[in-house]
Design a protein around this motif. Sequence first.
Motif, PDB file in Angstrom:
ATOM      1  N   LYS A 111       0.842  -1.206   0.000  1.00 35.33           N
ATOM      2  CA  LYS A 111       0.000   0.000   0.000  1.00 35.33           C
ATOM      3  C   LYS A 111       0.870   1.247   0.000  1.00 35.33           C
ATOM      4  N   ASN A 112       1.870   1.260   0.849  1.00 32.11           N
ATOM      5  CA  ASN A 112       2.727   2.440   0.948  1.00 32.11           C
ATOM      6  C   ASN A 112       3.517   2.675  -0.333  1.00 32.11           C
ATOM      7  N   SER A 113       3.924   1.591  -0.967  1.00 28.24           N
ATOM      8  CA  SER A 113       4.688   1.728  -2.218  1.00 28.24           C
ATOM      9  C   SER A 113       3.808   2.316  -3.319  1.00 28.24           C
ATOM     10  N   SER A 114       2.587   1.815  -3.438  1.00 28.16           N
ATOM     11  CA  SER A 114       1.657   2.341  -4.454  1.00 28.16           C
ATOM     12  C   SER A 114       1.415   3.822  -4.234  1.00 28.16           C
ATOM     13  N   PHE A 115       1.200   4.186  -2.982  1.00 30.02           N
ATOM     14  CA  PHE A 115       0.978   5.595  -2.674  1.00 30.02           C
ATOM     15  C   PHE A 115       2.206   6.430  -3.010  1.00 30.02           C
ATOM     16  N   CYS A 116       3.373   5.973  -2.586  1.00 29.74           N
ATOM     17  CA  CYS A 116       4.611   6.730  -2.772  1.00 29.74           C
ATOM     18  C   CYS A 116       4.879   6.987  -4.255  1.00 29.74           C
ATOM     19  N   ILE A 117       4.680   5.987  -5.071  1.00 27.77           N
ATOM     20  CA  ILE A 117       4.925   6.121  -6.514  1.00 27.77           C
ATOM     21  C   ILE A 117       3.981   7.170  -7.097  1.00 27.77           C
ATOM     22  N   ALA A 118       2.695   7.051  -6.759  1.00 25.17           N
ATOM     23  CA  ALA A 118       1.704   8.004  -7.293  1.00 25.17           C
ATOM     24  C   ALA A 118       2.003   9.419  -6.811  1.00 25.17           C
ATOM     25  N   TRP A 119       2.355   9.550  -5.556  1.00 20.05           N
ATOM     26  CA  TRP A 119       2.599  10.865  -4.953  1.00 20.05           C
ATOM     27  C   TRP A 119       3.848  11.515  -5.549  1.00 20.05           C
ATOM     28  N   ALA A 120       4.914  10.731  -5.681  1.00 22.26           N
ATOM     29  CA  ALA A 120       6.156  11.269  -6.248  1.00 22.26           C
ATOM     30  C   ALA A 120       5.952  11.696  -7.695  1.00 22.26           C
ATOM     31  N   ASN A 121       5.295  10.847  -8.469  1.00 21.24           N
ATOM     32  CA  ASN A 121       5.104  11.158  -9.892  1.00 21.24           C
ATOM     33  C   ASN A 121       4.178  12.353 -10.099  1.00 21.24           C
ATOM     34  N   ALA A 122       3.214  12.525  -9.202  1.00 23.89           N
ATOM     35  CA  ALA A 122       2.344  13.707  -9.296  1.00 23.89           C
ATOM     36  C   ALA A 122       3.159  14.982  -9.100  1.00 23.89           C
ATOM     37  N   GLN A 123       4.130  14.920  -8.199  1.00 23.89           N
ATOM     38  CA  GLN A 123       4.973  16.086  -7.955  1.00 23.89           C
ATOM     39  C   GLN A 123       5.871  16.370  -9.172  1.00 23.89           C
ATOM     40  N   ILE A 124       6.379  15.320  -9.773  1.00 24.23           N
ATOM     41  CA  ILE A 124       7.221  15.480 -10.972  1.00 24.23           C
ATOM     42  C   ILE A 124       6.393  16.096 -12.091  1.00 24.23           C
ATOM     43  N   GLU A 125       5.172  15.599 -12.241  1.00 21.72           N
ATOM     44  CA  GLU A 125       4.293  16.102 -13.290  1.00 21.72           C
ATOM     45  C   GLU A 125       3.939  17.573 -13.071  1.00 21.72           C
ATOM     46  N   ALA A 126       3.855  17.956 -11.804  1.00 19.04           N
ATOM     47  CA  ALA A 126       3.521  19.353 -11.473  1.00 19.04           C
ATOM     48  C   ALA A 126       4.697  20.295 -11.715  1.00 19.04           C
ATOM     49  N   GLY A 127       5.899  19.728 -11.844  1.00 19.87           N
ATOM     50  CA  GLY A 127       7.050  20.598 -12.115  1.00 19.87           C
ATOM     51  C   GLY A 127       8.273  20.351 -11.250  1.00 19.87           C
ATOM     52  N   ALA A 128       8.204  19.404 -10.319  1.00 16.19           N
ATOM     53  CA  ALA A 128       9.383  19.107  -9.498  1.00 16.19           C
ATOM     54  C   ALA A 128      10.468  18.503 -10.378  1.00 16.19           C
ATOM     55  N   SER A 129      11.712  18.929 -10.134  1.00 20.32           N
ATOM     56  CA  SER A 129      12.844  18.428 -10.918  1.00 20.32           C
ATOM     57  C   SER A 129      13.392  17.148 -10.309  1.00 20.32           C
ATOM     58  N   ALA A 130      13.229  17.013  -9.015  1.00 16.39           N
ATOM     59  CA  ALA A 130      13.795  15.861  -8.314  1.00 16.39           C
ATOM     60  C   ALA A 130      12.936  15.564  -7.097  1.00 16.39           C
ATOM     61  N   ILE A 131      13.044  14.348  -6.621  1.00 19.17           N
ATOM     62  CA  ILE A 131      12.294  13.939  -5.441  1.00 19.17           C
ATOM     63  C   ILE A 131      13.267  13.530  -4.338  1.00 19.17           C
ATOM     64  N   GLY A 132      13.095  14.107  -3.165  1.00 18.16           N
ATOM     65  CA  GLY A 132      13.839  13.669  -1.983  1.00 18.16           C
ATOM     66  C   GLY A 132      13.067  12.509  -1.371  1.00 18.16           C
ATOM     67  N   TYR A 133      13.722  11.370  -1.247  1.00 16.27           N
ATOM     68  CA  TYR A 133      13.073  10.122  -0.792  1.00 16.27           C
ATOM     69  C   TYR A 133      13.568   9.903   0.642  1.00 16.27           C
ATOM     70  N   SER A 134      12.776  10.349   1.608  1.00 16.68           N
ATOM     71  CA  SER A 134      13.221  10.320   2.997  1.00 16.68           C
ATOM     72  C   SER A 134      13.073   8.929   3.577  1.00 16.68           C
ATOM     73  N   ASN A 135      14.193   8.323   3.971  1.00 21.51           N
ATOM     74  CA  ASN A 135      14.175   6.917   4.376  1.00 21.51           C
ATOM     75  C   ASN A 135      15.115   6.659   5.559  1.00 21.51           C
ATOM     76  N   PRO A 136      14.846   7.272   6.708  1.00 23.81           N
ATOM     77  CA  PRO A 136      15.753   7.081   7.849  1.00 23.81           C
ATOM     78  C   PRO A 136      15.924   5.626   8.280  1.00 23.81           C
ATOM     79  N   LEU A 137      14.923   4.786   8.016  1.00 21.18           N
ATOM     80  CA  LEU A 137      15.046   3.397   8.469  1.00 21.18           C
ATOM     81  C   LEU A 137      15.997   2.568   7.618  1.00 21.18           C
ATOM     82  N   ALA A 138      16.489   3.161   6.514  1.00 18.62           N
ATOM     83  CA  ALA A 138      17.517   2.462   5.732  1.00 18.62           C
ATOM     84  C   ALA A 138      18.890   2.583   6.400  1.00 18.62           C
TER      85      ALA A 138
END
Lengths: 211, 347
Positions: free
Chosen positions: B178-205
């Motif tokens: 569920k989280n992966s599906s959401f993350c992909i849709a959310w990130a791509n929506a931002q790219i489509e809106a004009g974001a040049s890059a996405i910061g993928y915050s992952n402290p648990l890595a």
Amino acid sequence: MEQVQADQKKFWHALVEIDRIQASEIFQTYYEANRIQELEWLISDTLRQIGDSWQQGDLSLAQVYMSGTICEALVEQYLSDQPIKYPSLPRMGIAVLQDQHVLGKRIFSSILRAHGIKLIDLGEGLSPETIVQITMDQEVKVLLISTLMLHSAMKVKKVIALFEAHNYSVQVFAGGAPFRLDDTLWQEVGLKYSYSTATEFVKAIKSGVLG
Amino acid sequence: MTLKSCMTPKERVLCALDHKEGDRVPLVLLFSYYGAKVLDMSIQDYFSNPENIIKAQVLLQEKYQTDCYYAFYYAALELEAFGGRVLFSEDGPPNNDGYVIHDRSDIFDLSIPDVATNPHLQKVIATIKGLKLKAGEAIPIIGGVIAPFSLPVLQMGFEAYLNLIYFDPEGFNVLMEKNSSFCIAWANAQIEAGASAIGYSNPLASPNIIERKTYLEKGYPIDQKTLSKIKGSKAMHLASGIALPVMDDLMTLDIHAVGIGPEDSLAELKIKSKGKVALLGNLNGLEMVHWSERTIKEKVKHLIQIAGQSGGLLISDSHGEIPWQVPDSVLQVISETLRQEGTYPIH
């Protein structure tokens, strides 16, 4: 002694591998043989090593947390009828200042309870004023404050000032990520001591810091 | 005047990500709730209107001569999108007020937010669109998402999540999907809106939080799948956690940069990452609150000297957002020092 040390290594492995079954088997063996003192050494030394390893970056926070909760559960199951270990300790409480994340509080509590030290859980997401009020209401004389964010850590200063304004005598300690990432922060907020891990704090308790 | 001497922020950042030396090392100061301070408004009011973020980003970029606009609001915004609540404070990042997953059945009942209609997410989209009008092609816009493997800390609390990871594989897998599906849709929506890059915050890595063995077994596969489906440049940020023990693993993911922590070994990371992924960081955002001018200059120069050769460095703070408590004077000296010492070729 060699056998105990060998078992301690196995216990260490069981905890960092988060193998509850193996940890319980080792614990039970000592308990059923009435080797309580060795069992207590097993816990305290293993948790000390785990805390040190985390400090050095060799173990994760998750491993520290799981080790603490596994030990706490074993102590609760097998040693809860043992005499209180530190009867002269003042009333100790732990609270999370402003933040909702309780992992740090849980880790600290588990490790202290595994050492036979009871902490009163004062709650989380608390303002400085609420922490002070609850501390006084519960007659806590040693307060441990857990923080996650810098702006929360900075408010430890306000907590200390409020205790002084109320003329309430209490020893205040604080920890959490902000104090770990900035090793002068504890002085900046007016704390008298700094301990990096729960096991360091336990060592201080045993050496009489709390009186 | 050569092209190299009058680069736009976007050109400068692209050079760094391509492991080339542009005109100077880029400065990527990530201002999120800090914008409320410069506009002299409460943090809650600040985030109520995208126009505030747009105005603040333009002001801050001009003031400190930084090389990006930052469209990320706060981590708990994703919790709001899932139906959770947020607490606003006077001087810190907005934080979650409770969780959306209270017991195991909630994982199976959890609905994924619809990006197109969710008002919290659409505020960020409006922000990105507004920033794009200001930026044109000159200034990169960085959007942000919380990685699927790290989001559950906000959704259910750290303790409950650790128990899920270690003892409930079925529940864990359902939540990750569920989280992966959401993350992909959310990130791509931002790219489509004009974001040049996405910061993928992952402290648990970071091995500070979860040991490498468990991350590789549980987190890495979901990061691999999620990142491969996000368009545009991605930077994985470990929010002050150390990266070195997992750097070889992270470099096999579809990312262009890694945000590194203050306790990381910069020299070793540079050797590992040179020519492969760029390093983003690693000025200690907590310590910088009380840095003297001398300390700032030493820190910035050290960073440039150790990690700036051959591009591949974007100077930033270590956590992914500048704390409210950092004075304007500190940021000014960081910016000035970078312009003095960070010009290529580095001596």
